[in-house]
Design a protein around this motif. Structure first.
Motif, PDB file in Angstrom:
ATOM      1  N   LEU A 129       0.809  -1.214   0.000  1.00 51.52           N
ATOM      2  CA  LEU A 129       0.000   0.000   0.000  1.00 51.52           C
ATOM      3  C   LEU A 129       0.844   1.267   0.000  1.00 51.52           C
ATOM      4  O   LEU A 129       0.351   2.338  -0.366  1.00 51.52           O
ATOM      5  CB  LEU A 129      -0.935   0.010   1.210  1.00 51.52           C
ATOM      6  N   GLU A 130       2.093   1.165   0.398  1.00 53.09           N
ATOM      7  CA  GLU A 130       2.983   2.322   0.324  1.00 53.09           C
ATOM      8  C   GLU A 130       3.461   2.541  -1.107  1.00 53.09           C
ATOM      9  O   GLU A 130       3.803   3.657  -1.489  1.00 53.09           O
ATOM     10  CB  GLU A 130       4.157   2.136   1.280  1.00 53.09           C
ATOM     11  N   ALA A 131       3.479   1.478  -1.885  1.00 52.06           N
ATOM     12  CA  ALA A 131       3.850   1.589  -3.291  1.00 52.06           C
ATOM     13  C   ALA A 131       2.650   1.908  -4.177  1.00 52.06           C
ATOM     14  O   ALA A 131       2.801   2.511  -5.240  1.00 52.06           O
ATOM     15  CB  ALA A 131       4.500   0.291  -3.766  1.00 52.06           C
ATOM     16  N   ALA A 132       1.469   1.524  -3.734  1.00 51.48           N
ATOM     17  CA  ALA A 132       0.242   1.763  -4.499  1.00 51.48           C
ATOM     18  C   ALA A 132      -0.836   2.267  -3.546  1.00 51.48           C
ATOM     19  O   ALA A 132      -1.742   1.521  -3.156  1.00 51.48           O
ATOM     20  CB  ALA A 132      -0.215   0.488  -5.187  1.00 51.48           C
ATOM     21  N   ALA A 188      -0.699   0.033  -8.994  1.00 50.31           N
ATOM     22  CA  ALA A 188      -1.880  -0.675  -8.489  1.00 50.31           C
ATOM     23  C   ALA A 188      -2.235  -1.877  -9.357  1.00 50.31           C
ATOM     24  O   ALA A 188      -2.740  -2.889  -8.843  1.00 50.31           O
ATOM     25  CB  ALA A 188      -3.061   0.283  -8.398  1.00 50.31           C
ATOM     26  N   GLY A 189      -1.968  -1.781 -10.641  1.00 47.20           N
ATOM     27  CA  GLY A 189      -2.264  -2.904 -11.513  1.00 47.20           C
ATOM     28  C   GLY A 189      -1.117  -3.863 -11.705  1.00 47.20           C
ATOM     29  O   GLY A 189      -1.256  -4.870 -12.418  1.00 47.20           O
ATOM     30  N   VAL A 190       0.017  -3.563 -11.077  1.00 48.69           N
ATOM     31  CA  VAL A 190       1.203  -4.408 -11.207  1.00 48.69           C
ATOM     32  C   VAL A 190       1.362  -5.311  -9.993  1.00 48.69           C
ATOM     33  O   VAL A 190       1.666  -6.511 -10.122  1.00 48.69           O
ATOM     34  CB  VAL A 190       2.467  -3.540 -11.396  1.00 48.69           C
ATOM     35  N   ILE A 191       1.162  -4.746  -8.810  1.00 47.71           N
ATOM     36  CA  ILE A 191       1.244  -5.543  -7.577  1.00 47.71           C
ATOM     37  C   ILE A 191       0.020  -6.453  -7.500  1.00 47.71           C
ATOM     38  O   ILE A 191      -1.111  -6.039  -7.779  1.00 47.71           O
ATOM     39  CB  ILE A 191       1.291  -4.621  -6.345  1.00 47.71           C
ATOM     40  N   ASP A 192       0.239  -7.688  -7.128  1.00 48.64           N
ATOM     41  CA  ASP A 192      -0.844  -8.662  -7.025  1.00 48.64           C
ATOM     42  C   ASP A 192      -1.966  -8.129  -6.140  1.00 48.64           C
ATOM     43  O   ASP A 192      -1.711  -7.697  -5.005  1.00 48.64           O
ATOM     44  CB  ASP A 192      -0.290  -9.971  -6.466  1.00 48.64           C
ATOM     45  N   ALA A 209      -9.560   5.285  -0.159  1.00 46.53           N
ATOM     46  CA  ALA A 209      -9.357   5.125  -1.604  1.00 46.53           C
ATOM     47  C   ALA A 209      -9.716   3.709  -2.069  1.00 46.53           C
ATOM     48  O   ALA A 209     -10.212   3.517  -3.187  1.00 46.53           O
ATOM     49  CB  ALA A 209      -7.915   5.454  -1.975  1.00 46.53           C
ATOM     50  N   TYR A 210      -9.456   2.730  -1.217  1.00 49.12           N
ATOM     51  CA  TYR A 210      -9.761   1.334  -1.559  1.00 49.12           C
ATOM     52  C   TYR A 210     -11.129   0.881  -1.058  1.00 49.12           C
ATOM     53  O   TYR A 210     -11.442  -0.313  -1.091  1.00 49.12           O
ATOM     54  CB  TYR A 210      -8.669   0.427  -1.006  1.00 49.12           C
TER      55      TYR A 210
END
Length: 305
Positions: A230-233, A241-245, A301-302
């Motif tokens: 969540l710190e990366a996305a 967000a579409g790269v991390i599983d 956001a999620y």
């Protein structure tokens, strides 16, 4: 789906309004209670020095009053959060400080000034050896501040912006795939709203190349200083967000919700109590208040509030 309950949200709010700084109360009010952005900017202005830079423990682990590049970077994160325009005096003075303190020969901003030694600070903010600690500041905080200049490009000489962008992208391609802090800076730069599309495309490639080596997907490691999903996305619109599983992101969301403490805050993953216990206690309160606003923003956001 695990949700942060209304009671848990109220506990988080209670911590911010009991122990948090007026700035983070204003940020909370703007984000969740329809308070005006002007209140946030007014509170942030209290951290701004006559030279236009920011200090006064805006970075909670750096208690000196003097302006620093790292505190100024944090200030602009708040200004961009509330969409402060380039005409705002706080913005204009801040950009002027960045232009004045930029080292054109090395294409860097030094992350902290010598005055950090005049007040309590975490050991990683010690001025002595700062170039070794932060790799000459080639990426951190220079990449973060490049994003600031892009978002307020009308205040910046175009030639400087073009040269520094090319330089920073080259540095990130060298370092971000293997260095946690360089990768964090790439994430922050990618979030700049006014990046040229070609720059955004190169950054996306840099992030994709390093994400599986730098982002830690193991919940057992998350209580320590690692880069969590969540710190990366931090939002579904983030570059990664579409790269991390997605399962890893959902697990991280669950982890945050379940990890809230009884007082409404989340534990920090670092400490410098051994250096100055009294100063650390205040820094910890400040840091937790700041973190609450940021984590609730991510959870919102999620769709987890």
């Amino acid at each position: 789906m695990v949700m942060l309950s209304r009671e848990a949200f109220a506990r988080a709010r209670g911590f911010v309004f009991r122990h948090g700084r007026p700035l983070d109360r204003a940020r909370f009010g703007h984000r969740f209670e329809s308070r005006p952005a002007s209140e946030v900017v007014a509170e942030l202005a209290r951290f701004q020095n006559p030279d236009g830079g920011f200090g006064h423990a805006l970075e909670p682990d750096l208690r000196a009053a003097a302006s620093s590049a790292i505190a100024t970077s944090m200030a602009f994160a708040v200004l961009r959060e509330v969409d402060a325009p380039a005409t705002d005096p706080v913005v204009r003075r801040g950009v002027a400080y960045l232009l004045e303190t930029y080292d054109g020969e090395r294409s860097v901003w030094r992350i902290v000034p010598p005055e950090v030694e005049d007040a309590p600070h975490a050991p990683w903010w010690t001025y002595t050896g700062v170039d070794q600690t932060f790799d000459g500041c080639r990426v951190n905080p220079t990449a973060d501040l490049l994003g600031v200049l892009h978002d307020y490009a009308e205040l910046v000489p175009p030639g400087l912006l073009a040269r520094l962008t090319a330089t920073v992208l080259d540095r990130l391609e060298e370092a971000a795939a293997d260095d946690l802090n360089a990768f964090r800076c790439a994430v922050t730069l990618a979030a700049a709203r006014r990046l040229p599309e070609a720059t955004r495309g190169r950054l996306a490639e840099v992030l994709a190349a390093g994400v599986h080596r730098v982002v830690n997907l193991d919940p057992a490691a998350w209580p320590t200083y690692v880069l969590q999903p969540l710190e990366a996305a931090p939002s579904p619109r983030s570059t990664l967000a579409g790269v991390i599983d997605r399962a890893a992101i959902d697990t991280n969301l669950d982890y945050w919700i379940h990890g809230q403490q009884a007082d409404g805050a989340w534990p920090l993953t670092w400490s410098w109590a051994e250096v100055d216990e009294s100063a650390w206690r205040q820094a910890e309160r400040d840091g937790k208040g700041l973190q609450i606003v940021e984590r609730l923003t991510v959870l919102h956001a999620y769709g987890r509030l």
